[in-house]
Design a protein around this motif. Structure first.
Motif, short mmCIF file in Angstrom:
data_model
loop_
_atom_site.label_atom_id
_atom_site.label_comp_id
_atom_site.label_asym_id
_atom_site.label_seq_id
_atom_site.Cartn_x
_atom_site.Cartn_y
_atom_site.Cartn_z
N ILE A 208 0.85 -1.18 0.00
CA ILE A 208 0.00 0.00 0.00
C ILE A 208 0.89 1.24 0.00
CG2 ILE A 208 -1.84 1.24 1.18
CD1 ILE A 208 -2.62 -1.54 0.11
N ILE A 209 0.78 2.03 -1.06
CA ILE A 209 1.61 3.22 -1.23
C ILE A 209 0.80 4.45 -0.81
CG2 ILE A 209 2.91 4.60 -2.90
CD1 ILE A 209 3.11 2.02 -4.61
N PRO A 210 1.31 5.26 0.11
CA PRO A 210 0.54 6.42 0.57
C PRO A 210 0.46 7.49 -0.51
CG PRO A 210 2.75 6.52 1.47
CD PRO A 210 2.64 5.20 0.75
N PRO A 211 -0.46 8.43 -0.38
CA PRO A 211 -0.57 9.50 -1.38
C PRO A 211 0.68 10.37 -1.40
CG PRO A 211 -1.96 9.98 0.53
CD PRO A 211 -1.47 8.57 0.70
N PRO A 212 0.98 10.98 -2.53
CA PRO A 212 2.16 11.85 -2.63
C PRO A 212 2.10 12.95 -1.57
CG PRO A 212 1.24 11.44 -4.81
CD PRO A 212 0.26 10.87 -3.82
N GLY A 213 3.24 13.21 -0.96
CA GLY A 213 3.33 14.24 0.05
C GLY A 213 3.06 13.78 1.47
N TYR A 214 2.61 12.55 1.63
CA TYR A 214 2.28 12.04 2.97
C TYR A 214 3.51 11.99 3.87
CZ TYR A 214 0.59 8.68 6.50
OH TYR A 214 0.24 8.03 7.67
N LEU A 215 4.58 11.39 3.38
CA LEU A 215 5.78 11.26 4.20
C LEU A 215 6.41 12.63 4.47
CD1 LEU A 215 7.37 8.12 2.51
CD2 LEU A 215 5.98 8.20 4.59
N ALA A 216 6.44 13.48 3.45
CA ALA A 216 6.97 14.83 3.65
C ALA A 216 6.11 15.60 4.65
CB ALA A 216 7.01 15.57 2.31
N GLY A 217 4.80 15.35 4.60
CA GLY A 217 3.91 16.00 5.55
C GLY A 217 4.16 15.53 6.98
N ILE A 218 4.38 14.23 7.15
CA ILE A 218 4.71 13.71 8.49
C ILE A 218 5.98 14.35 9.00
CG2 ILE A 218 5.38 11.67 9.80
CD1 ILE A 218 3.61 10.00 8.02
N ARG A 219 6.96 14.47 8.12
CA ARG A 219 8.23 15.07 8.54
C ARG A 219 8.01 16.52 9.00
NH1 ARG A 219 12.57 13.83 10.88
NH2 ARG A 219 11.21 15.05 12.26
N GLU A 220 7.24 17.26 8.26
CA GLU A 220 7.01 18.66 8.61
C GLU A 220 6.24 18.79 9.92
OE1 GLU A 220 5.16 22.33 9.22
OE2 GLU A 220 3.97 20.61 8.57
N THR A 244 17.53 3.77 -1.92
CA THR A 244 18.07 3.09 -0.74
C THR A 244 16.98 2.91 0.31
OG1 THR A 244 20.26 4.00 -1.17
CG2 THR A 244 19.84 3.13 1.05
N PHE A 245 16.20 3.96 0.55
CA PHE A 245 15.08 3.91 1.47
C PHE A 245 13.82 4.39 0.76
CE2 PHE A 245 18.89 4.92 4.03
CZ PHE A 245 18.97 3.73 4.75
N ALA A 246 12.67 3.86 1.16
CA ALA A 246 11.42 4.31 0.55
C ALA A 246 11.17 5.78 0.84
CB ALA A 246 10.26 3.45 1.06
N CYS A 247 11.64 6.26 2.00
CA CYS A 247 11.48 7.68 2.33
C CYS A 247 12.20 8.59 1.34
CB CYS A 247 12.01 7.95 3.74
SG CYS A 247 10.93 7.38 5.07
N ASP A 248 13.21 8.04 0.65
CA ASP A 248 13.97 8.84 -0.30
C ASP A 248 13.11 9.33 -1.46
OD1 ASP A 248 16.21 8.39 1.24
OD2 ASP A 248 17.05 6.84 -0.07
N HIS A 249 12.00 8.65 -1.73
CA HIS A 249 11.15 9.06 -2.84
C HIS A 249 10.52 10.43 -2.61
CE1 HIS A 249 11.25 5.36 -5.26
NE2 HIS A 249 11.31 4.72 -4.11
N GLU A 250 10.46 10.84 -1.34
CA GLU A 250 9.97 12.19 -1.04
C GLU A 250 11.06 13.04 -0.39
OE1 GLU A 250 6.19 12.55 0.83
OE2 GLU A 250 5.21 11.16 -0.54
N ASP A 251 12.32 12.60 -0.55
CA ASP A 251 13.45 13.34 0.01
C ASP A 251 13.26 13.60 1.51
OD1 ASP A 251 14.81 13.52 -2.47
OD2 ASP A 251 13.55 15.21 -3.04
#
Length: 407
Positions: A208-220, A244-251
């Motif tokens: 299950i892939i989260p919507p774009p911006g989800y991980l960046a939003g969590i970081r913020e 290398t990491f899935a998080c890298d897709h959203e820098d």
């Protein structure tokens, strides 16, 4: 499965294993005796293409020569000292892994569940000692549909009834919000929130892939609210998604990387929590540990794994093969498949229930020489070793197409 005379040894060995084993797994009826690269051979000599890769523990394939070389060399010298002493492989492994993650400190453990438990303890201790949360009140936000392991603490915040039922009572201190819903996560934060623990892609849930911006939003949000962000990259990390990491897709760089599976190269269980000194530094001697965590054999293999990842070749290979996998799987939508999700060399395939359950599809694939694993309902996930050839992968996808089209 109808067993032919050529499968007789497989049937006998499978039955023997089932008779004396607690039935906490429901394996496919295959008994593997040898494996190399992306192929496994059963006790009857039949070859099977591995499209599971040990839930990403075998990202580099079976019997990778550089990893075997590292393991063999270390076996002849030293395997275990316990953390009561320091061995000569420890500094290299922790330095290499820390550099790969861009973090100060590494806390090696064995299994993924151990690494998650470690992260939970670190988040809580940081919450009390650094953030100033009142004793016993620290909270961690998790996501629905999560899979972080099978300890009683972890299944306590799972919403999978099969994993959770009849294992309580459970530890308090966890708040569940819908996966992919950033607004719900933000609304759940209180002054008692110490951390957020999420999978950047939910593997057990069906890729299950989260919507774009989800991980960046969590970081913020975590940065703004003084909350730690822990990314469970146990299945998603170390090359599987094309980075290398899935998080890298959203820098995105989380506060804690939770790693496992592929870190042991498919040879030994190796896991780790990696973070900066202001986070992992809250632990003091005697407050957390593991007899086998960071043992010499594990560190030797783990160092070789990091060396492979440092080349970038495996990440590029996964990214390249994503194009092939996506094209082939999307062509099946409406022809026995109702949905697909692909990121790197990792895919969740929702089979039309009229074709059969995920288990039935995997049994049909087994009969065709392909090994895959179902997850919920009629969903199967594909995670081939990153060393699989284009030709072999295409052949495996051909078999899937044949199975789902026969409804």
């Amino acid at each position: 499965m109808t067993v032919s005379t050529t499968d007789r040894r497989t049937a006998v060995e499978f039955d023997r294993a089932e008779q004396r084993t607690a039935h906490n797994y429901h394996p496919l009826p295959v008994v593997v005796a040898h494996a190399e690269g992306a192929w496994m051979t059963d006790v009857d000599g039949t070859r099977h293409l591995d499209l599971l890769a040990g839930y990403s523990a075998l990202n580099f394939g079976h019997s990778h020569p550089r990893l075997l070389e590292a393991a063999h060399a270390q076996l002849d010298k030293l395997t275990l000292t316990s953390r009561a002493f320091v061995h000569d492989q420890f500094a290299d492994f922790t330095a290499k892994l820390g550099d790969l993650c861009g973090k100060d400190l590494v806390l090696p453990m064995n299994t993924g569940a151990e690494a998650v438990e470690t992260a939970i303890k670190v988040i809580r201790k940081w919450g009390y000692q650094v953030k100033g949360i009142p004793a016993g009140q620290a909270e961690i936000i998790v996501a629905s549909g999560n899979f972080h392991g099978r300890t009683t603490t972890i299944v306590g915040f799972s919403d999978d009834a099969e994993a959770r039922d009849d294992f309580g009572p459970f530890a308090p201190g966890f708040t569940t919000v819908p996966y992919g819903d950033l607004a719900a996560l933000e609304a759940a934060i209180t002054p008692r929130t110490a951390g957020v623990l999420v999978e950047p892609i939910q593997g057990e849930g069906g890729v299950i892939i989260p919507p774009p911006g989800y991980l960046a939003g969590i970081r913020e949000v975590c940065t703004r609210e003084n909350v730690l962000f822990a990314a469970d990259e146990i299945q998603a990390g170390l090359g599987r998604t094309g980075r290398t990491f899935a998080c890298d897709h959203e820098d995105v760089v989380p506060d804690l990387y939770v790693l496992g599976k592929a870190l042991g190269g498919g040879i030994v269980p190796v896991s780790a929590v990696v973070a900066d000194r202001d986070v992992l530094g809250v632990l003091k001697p005697g407050q957390h540990g593991s007899t086998f965590g960071g043992n010499a054999l594990a560190c030797a293999v783990g160092s070789a794994v990091v060396d492979l990842l440092a080349t970038g070749d495996f990440q590029r290979r996964a990214a390249d093969l994503e194009v092939l996998v996506r094209s082939r799987l999307e062509s099946l939508v409406g022809r026995g498949v109702v949905g697909v999700r692909v990121r790197g060399l990792w895919a969740g395939v929702d089979v039309d229930p009229r074709v059969g359950s995920g288990r039935q599809v995997c049994e049909a694939l087994l009969a065709r020489g392909v090994l895959a694993k179902d997850t919920h309902g009629s969903t199967i996930r594909l995670a081939p070793p990153l060393v699989v050839s284009d030709e072999d992968l295409s052949w495996g996808l051909d078999q899937l197409a044949e199975v789902v089209s026969q409804a």
